[in-house]
Design a protein around this motif. Structure first.
Motif, short mmCIF file in Angstrom:
data_model
loop_
_atom_site.label_atom_id
_atom_site.label_comp_id
_atom_site.label_asym_id
_atom_site.label_seq_id
_atom_site.Cartn_x
_atom_site.Cartn_y
_atom_site.Cartn_z
N ARG A 295 0.83 -1.22 0.00
CA ARG A 295 0.00 0.00 0.00
C ARG A 295 0.86 1.26 0.00
O ARG A 295 0.61 2.19 -0.77
CB ARG A 295 -0.90 -0.03 1.23
N ARG A 296 1.87 1.27 0.82
CA ARG A 296 2.69 2.47 0.95
C ARG A 296 3.64 2.68 -0.22
O ARG A 296 4.10 3.80 -0.46
CB ARG A 296 3.44 2.43 2.28
N CYS A 297 3.95 1.61 -0.94
CA CYS A 297 4.82 1.73 -2.11
C CYS A 297 4.03 1.82 -3.41
O CYS A 297 4.61 1.90 -4.49
CB CYS A 297 5.78 0.55 -2.18
N GLY A 298 2.69 1.79 -3.32
CA GLY A 298 1.86 1.98 -4.50
C GLY A 298 1.58 0.73 -5.30
O GLY A 298 1.19 0.82 -6.47
N PHE A 299 1.74 -0.45 -4.70
CA PHE A 299 1.44 -1.70 -5.39
C PHE A 299 0.07 -2.23 -4.96
O PHE A 299 -0.29 -2.16 -3.79
CB PHE A 299 2.49 -2.78 -5.08
N THR A 300 -0.64 -2.79 -5.91
CA THR A 300 -1.91 -3.47 -5.59
C THR A 300 -1.85 -4.95 -5.93
O THR A 300 -2.73 -5.71 -5.51
CB THR A 300 -3.08 -2.84 -6.37
N GLN A 301 -0.82 -5.36 -6.69
CA GLN A 301 -0.72 -6.75 -7.14
C GLN A 301 0.70 -7.27 -6.91
O GLN A 301 1.66 -6.50 -6.85
CB GLN A 301 -1.09 -6.86 -8.62
N ALA A 302 0.81 -8.60 -6.84
CA ALA A 302 2.11 -9.23 -6.60
C ALA A 302 2.27 -10.43 -7.53
O ALA A 302 1.30 -11.05 -7.95
CB ALA A 302 2.24 -9.67 -5.15
N VAL A 303 3.54 -10.74 -7.82
CA VAL A 303 3.87 -11.90 -8.63
C VAL A 303 4.92 -12.72 -7.89
O VAL A 303 5.79 -12.17 -7.20
CB VAL A 303 4.39 -11.49 -10.03
N VAL A 304 4.81 -14.05 -8.02
CA VAL A 304 5.72 -14.97 -7.34
C VAL A 304 6.12 -16.05 -8.33
O VAL A 304 5.27 -16.59 -9.06
CB VAL A 304 5.04 -15.63 -6.11
N GLY A 305 7.40 -16.37 -8.36
CA GLY A 305 7.85 -17.52 -9.13
C GLY A 305 7.45 -18.79 -8.41
O GLY A 305 7.88 -19.04 -7.28
N SER A 306 6.62 -19.61 -9.06
CA SER A 306 6.07 -20.81 -8.42
C SER A 306 6.85 -22.03 -8.89
O SER A 306 6.68 -22.50 -10.02
CB SER A 306 4.59 -20.96 -8.77
N SER A 307 7.71 -22.54 -8.01
CA SER A 307 8.58 -23.65 -8.38
C SER A 307 7.98 -25.01 -8.08
O SER A 307 8.55 -26.04 -8.45
CB SER A 307 9.91 -23.54 -7.61
N GLY A 308 6.85 -25.02 -7.37
CA GLY A 308 6.32 -26.29 -6.89
C GLY A 308 6.93 -26.69 -5.56
O GLY A 308 6.60 -27.75 -5.03
N GLY A 309 7.82 -25.84 -5.03
CA GLY A 309 8.45 -26.10 -3.74
C GLY A 309 7.72 -25.40 -2.61
O GLY A 309 6.80 -24.60 -2.81
N ILE A 310 8.18 -25.68 -1.41
CA ILE A 310 7.46 -25.21 -0.22
C ILE A 310 7.62 -23.71 0.01
O ILE A 310 6.71 -23.04 0.50
CB ILE A 310 7.90 -26.03 1.02
N ASP A 311 8.78 -23.15 -0.33
CA ASP A 311 9.01 -21.72 -0.08
C ASP A 311 8.10 -20.85 -0.95
O ASP A 311 7.48 -19.90 -0.46
CB ASP A 311 10.47 -21.35 -0.34
N SER A 312 8.04 -21.16 -2.23
CA SER A 312 7.18 -20.37 -3.11
C SER A 312 5.71 -20.61 -2.78
O SER A 312 4.88 -19.70 -2.89
CB SER A 312 7.47 -20.67 -4.58
N ALA A 313 5.38 -21.83 -2.35
CA ALA A 313 3.99 -22.13 -1.98
C ALA A 313 3.56 -21.27 -0.79
O ALA A 313 2.48 -20.65 -0.81
CB ALA A 313 3.84 -23.61 -1.64
N LEU A 314 4.39 -21.20 0.23
CA LEU A 314 4.06 -20.40 1.41
C LEU A 314 3.98 -18.92 1.05
O LEU A 314 3.08 -18.21 1.52
CB LEU A 314 5.09 -20.63 2.51
N THR A 315 4.89 -18.46 0.23
CA THR A 315 4.87 -17.05 -0.19
C THR A 315 3.57 -16.73 -0.91
O THR A 315 2.96 -15.69 -0.69
CB THR A 315 6.08 -16.75 -1.08
N LEU A 316 3.12 -17.62 -1.78
CA LEU A 316 1.87 -17.40 -2.51
C LEU A 316 0.67 -17.36 -1.56
O LEU A 316 -0.21 -16.50 -1.70
CB LEU A 316 1.68 -18.50 -3.56
N VAL A 317 0.65 -18.27 -0.61
CA VAL A 317 -0.48 -18.31 0.34
C VAL A 317 -0.56 -17.00 1.13
O VAL A 317 -1.63 -16.40 1.28
CB VAL A 317 -0.34 -19.51 1.29
N LEU A 318 0.58 -16.55 1.63
CA LEU A 318 0.60 -15.32 2.42
C LEU A 318 0.27 -14.10 1.57
O LEU A 318 -0.41 -13.17 2.03
CB LEU A 318 1.97 -15.16 3.09
N ALA A 319 0.72 -14.11 0.33
CA ALA A 319 0.40 -13.00 -0.58
C ALA A 319 -1.09 -12.93 -0.86
O ALA A 319 -1.68 -11.84 -0.89
CB ALA A 319 1.18 -13.16 -1.88
#
Length: 569
Positions: A295-319
């Motif tokens: 919000r403070r940096c002016g973003f409304t959307q996010a993108v994540v590289g989805s590798s099928g691994g646990i780190d990207s999965a958790l990042t996507l869920v939190l996003a």
């Protein structure tokens, strides 16, 4: 009976006009609830912490204009005292500002108190801009109630272990009926309980009740959880505001019995001793941190590289939790070394989350690099350079998408990998913010399981949680080819990076593992190896995106270690 409003607001650094608007809104509520005084957090005018903006002449002018605007705003509530925090210019030798508490009423400044104890440890660097206030007590009389005033760190030295001066003792000597402390206390695991312990002990020692008003919100790496509270003269926490949310609440204070009650006189509900479970704390802290950062940096959307691994999965869920499914995009970028699950597990996860998944294979791009490399340098691209190339192609692809469509790129590195440099600079370190960079790998697994438990179903597919971690940059590659098992590595890292800042139980567990390793030559060799890996990869961490801090010691502003240094002989 004194009516006092705790105004736990979420100010934005530098948005002085917007912050005044937040304060005025809370003051109107306080007025409508017949409060005598409204209390805002530390540095509420500018938000905490403006840093080197304080060196900028135009910012200084805006602060001065904001103070004048704030005085005008108080005329709308002429009977109400406002307790606010602001940088105030000072004269004479030393730093140019005080970190000040101001009491305002009906267009006039009634009182000023300057913070005496200026923290310069971990994430704090207040002495850079502020001069310590004089060793004096400031007491405000409201009706028949004497209110002693202080600012954040001033209340943390009642045991006399960190500073020569003890403002709490000096304040107690003035015998007020009530102490009010304004604060900007950043959140990490265990911090709520630490605040209750420190201030509860001080209140019990001096037989003084206290109201502690804190800031909330995400500011770059730091997240402030609010959780403002009141303590009675026996040191018992009798009121607590919401965590990770704004909360404007009016309490009544009886100066005779020196007790807090609800503003209508009813008894306050019991405050639970334990706070949020650890994994739920991580979840809420990260979600608020991302919401406010975007919000403070002016973003409304996010993108994540989805590798099928646990780190990207958790990042996507939190996003998704922070920004909503419609505002999050996953991109899967299989190479010739990617497993079948790299794509298929990503598909299931993104379907579960209701987000768009784009497939962008990189095999042909990498092949083109290999061909031109061989033609130019006369040798085959292989080994580590080829592994890093794949990560950099993926990182470049994600940045292209971010540049074109305006999404905030979230990096997916965890603290275990970032600590030892198990990541590729300008590859998987690309991004604007790291959500899980202060979580160890073992905590990543635990948080994913917690999310599934609270969801009541496999939101994150079991196949993702159960598969052996792998960067998939070489045939059959596993993280354990380069690193010890994460349950061992994480204990070493906790000991080396956080040490005394660990919670007691965590420290005991880490120390026991270190003792076990030191007892055998191969264990000692492993410790030395990890020490060197941490030191050798400081240059990567300096160039990586900021990570949201959730633990007592995080990479970033709270850990200042030189790159070019001999750390371990």
């Amino acid at each position: 009976m004194l009516r006092i409003t705790s105004a736990q607001i979420n100010p934005t650094i530098g948005d002085i006009t917007g912050n005044i608007a937040l304060m005025l809104q809370a003051a109107r509520q306080a007025r409508d609830e017949a409060a005598d005084i409204v209390v805002f957090p530390e540095m509420s005018l500018t938000a905490y912490y403006p840093g080197d903006l304080l060196d900028d002449a135009s910012f200084q002018a805006r602060v001065e204009a904001g103070l004048a605007q704030l005085l005008l705003a108080t005329r709308e509530t002429p009977k109400l005292y406002w307790v606010v925090g602001a940088p105030v210019r000072r004269a004479g030798i030393g730093k140019p500002f005080y970190n000040a508490l101001l009491v305002l009423k009906n267009g006039e400044q009634v009182l000023q108190y300057a913070k005496q104890l200026l923290p310069t440890y971990n994430i704090f660097d207040e002495r850079r801009h502020f001069e310590p206030g004089p060793d004096v007590t400031r007491v405000l009389r409201v009706g028949d109630v004497q209110i002693g005033l202080m600012i954040c760190e001033d209340g943390w030295n009642d045991d006399g272990q960190d500073y020569v001066v003890n403002p709490f003792q000096r304040l107690a000597d003035a015998a007020p009926d009530l102490v009010v402390s304004i604060n900007a206390s950043p959140s990490n695991i265990g911090k709520r309980e630490q605040r209750h312990t420190v201030f509860g002990a001080a209140c019990a020692r001096h037989r003084l009740p206290l109201l502690y008003v804190n800031q909330i919100g995400g500011h770059d790496q730091l997240v402030y959880d609010g959780a403002s509270f009141a303590v009675d003269a026996q040191g018992v926490v009798v009121y607590e505001a919401r965590r990770f949310a704004e909360d404007v609440t009016t309490l009544s204070f009886d100066p005779v019995g020196r007790v807090f009650v609800q503003h209508d006189g009813a008894a306050l509900p019991t405050v639970p001793k334990a706070g949020l479970p650890t994994m739920e704390f991580y979840r809420q802290q990260i979600v608020l941190g991302l919401k406010d950062y975007a919000r403070r940096c002016g973003f409304t959307q996010a993108v994540v590289g989805s590798s099928g691994g646990i780190d990207s999965a958790l990042t996507l869920v939190l996003a998704v939790e922070a920004l909503g499914a419609a505002n999050v995009v996953g991109i899967t970028m299989p190479s010739k070394f990617s497993s079948e699950g790299s794509v298929s597990d990503s598909v299931v996860l993104c379907r579960n989350l209701g987000i768009r998944l784009i497939e962008h294979p990189i095999k042909s791009i990498v092949s083109a690099f290999e061909e031109t490399y061989a033609a130019s340098f006369g040798e085959t691209l292989q080994g580590l350079p080829l592994e890093n190339l794949q990560a950099r192609v993926r990182g470049t692809t994600l940045m292209e998408f971010s540049n074109r469509f305006g999404h905030l790129l979230l990096t997916t590195g965890n603290k275990s990998e970032v600590s030892v440099g198990y990541c590729t600079l300008y590859g998987d370190t690309n991004g604007g913010l790291g959500l899980i960079g202060d979580l160890y790998k073992t905590e990543i697994f635990a948080l994913c399981r917690h999310i599934n438990t609270t969801a009541g179903w496999e939101l994150i597919p079991a196949a993702i949680i159960d598969k052996p971690p792998s960067a998939e940059l070489a045939p059959g590659q596993k993280d354990t080819d380069s690193l010890p098992p994460y349950d061992v590595l994480d204990e070493i890292l906790k000991h080396l990076i956080e040490g005394d800042r660990l919670a007691h139980a965590e420290r005991e567990h880490a120390d026991a593992k270190m003792a076990e390793l030191r007892a055998v030559p191969e264990g000692m060799a492993l410790i030395v190896r990890i020490q060197k890996m941490i030191a050798r990869n400081e240059y990567k961490r300096r160039q990586a995106p900021p990570v949201l801090r959730v633990r007592g010691k995080a990479f970033g502003s709270g850990r200042q270690v030189p790159i070019a240094a001999v750390q371990y002989a």
